[in-house]
Design an enzyme around this catalytic site. Structure first.
Site, short mmCIF file in Angstrom:
data_model
loop_
_atom_site.label_atom_id
_atom_site.label_comp_id
_atom_site.label_asym_id
_atom_site.label_seq_id
_atom_site.Cartn_x
_atom_site.Cartn_y
_atom_site.Cartn_z
N TYR A 54 -3.38 -7.90 4.46
CA TYR A 54 -2.21 -7.16 4.92
C TYR A 54 -2.61 -5.75 5.35
O TYR A 54 -3.62 -5.21 4.89
CB TYR A 54 -1.17 -7.03 3.80
CG TYR A 54 -0.57 -8.35 3.36
CD1 TYR A 54 0.41 -8.96 4.13
CD2 TYR A 54 -0.98 -8.96 2.18
CE1 TYR A 54 0.97 -10.16 3.72
CE2 TYR A 54 -0.41 -10.16 1.77
CZ TYR A 54 0.56 -10.76 2.55
OH TYR A 54 1.12 -11.93 2.16
N CYS A 102 -1.39 3.89 13.78
CA CYS A 102 -1.11 5.18 14.43
C CYS A 102 -0.98 6.36 13.46
O CYS A 102 -0.88 7.50 13.90
CB CYS A 102 0.15 5.08 15.28
SG CYS A 102 1.66 4.95 14.30
N PHE A 130 0.80 -1.23 0.00
CA PHE A 130 0.00 0.00 0.00
C PHE A 130 0.84 1.28 0.00
O PHE A 130 0.37 2.34 0.38
CB PHE A 130 -0.99 0.03 1.18
CG PHE A 130 -1.76 -1.26 1.34
CD1 PHE A 130 -2.69 -1.64 0.39
CD2 PHE A 130 -1.53 -2.09 2.42
CE1 PHE A 130 -3.38 -2.84 0.52
CE2 PHE A 130 -2.21 -3.28 2.56
CZ PHE A 130 -3.14 -3.66 1.61
N ASP A 174 6.85 -6.12 -12.24
CA ASP A 174 6.10 -5.79 -11.03
C ASP A 174 6.11 -7.00 -10.11
O ASP A 174 6.22 -8.14 -10.56
CB ASP A 174 4.66 -5.41 -11.39
CG ASP A 174 3.94 -4.68 -10.26
OD1 ASP A 174 4.63 -4.08 -9.41
OD2 ASP A 174 2.70 -4.69 -10.24
N GLU A 175 6.02 -6.75 -8.82
CA GLU A 175 6.02 -7.80 -7.81
C GLU A 175 7.30 -8.64 -7.86
O GLU A 175 7.27 -9.87 -7.85
CB GLU A 175 4.77 -8.68 -7.92
CG GLU A 175 3.46 -7.95 -7.79
CD GLU A 175 3.23 -7.27 -6.43
OE1 GLU A 175 4.00 -7.51 -5.47
OE2 GLU A 175 2.28 -6.48 -6.33
#
Length: 186
Positions: free
Chosen positions: A174, A149, A19, A89-90
């Protein structure tokens, strides 16, 4: 920083936790390469079928057509001589063979861009990504926002119950966490 010359290849790595916008950054660089009339080829692991089978995609559903491969060595066989930019990618879904593939392509004068998660859910580096960061000319580390947080997040917390190192997933599997809120392997 990201200008391209036909005389010299290079490796660029975009890494970070889940993310953090890695795939989005990769797609942005590839769109700019297309505007510059550079021939691109995009590859992804056949494991990643979260959003599309023939495209890389960011979590916000931005997509770009790609070819799925089972192993990194397949990439070498598929790259066309006219291609100037090769993207993966990845990268964390591949083994250390990816490093040799990227080195070979860069030696042939290709601009190679790899994005991927740098640390697994236990906080250990994915070997291919760690080695690529050491060999790359450019490394970009993206941060997300900690879901606990709100601090800058550099870790990926697995919240689904699974023991395998690679578990393809997104939200619900995740969360992005900062160093303080991250609980390795929990």
């Amino acid at each position: 920083m990201y200008t391209y010359t036909k005389k010299q290849g290079r490796i660029e790595v975009i890494c970070g936790c889940m993310f953090s916008g890695k795939s989005e950054e990769l797609i942005n660089r590839l769109r700019k390469a297309k505007i510059a009339k550079q021939k691109i080829q995009v590859f992804n692991s056949s494991l990643d079928k979260r959003y599309a089978c023939n495209a890389i995609a960011s979590h916000n559903k931005t997509k770009l057509e790609s070819e799925h491969v089972n192993t990194a060595s397949e990439i070498l066989k598929l790259v066309k001589p006219s291609t100037t930019v090769v993207a993966v990618d990845e990268g964390n879904f591949f083994d250390k063979t990816l490093v040799d593939v990227c080195e070979t392509l860069a030696q042939k004068g290709k601009r190679v861009i790899v994005s991927g998660v740098d640390l697994d859910y236990t906080g250990k580096p994915f070997e291919a990504m760690a080695l690529l960061m050491a060999k790359a000319e450019f490394v970009t580390k993206n941060l997300a926002v900690c879901t606990k947080c709100g601090s800058p997040a550099s870790r990926t917390q697995r919240i689904a119950k699974a023991k395998s190192r690679i578990l393809v997933g997104a939200q619900g599997v995740y969360e992005a966490r900062c160093r303080k809120c991250f609980k390795p392997g929990k």
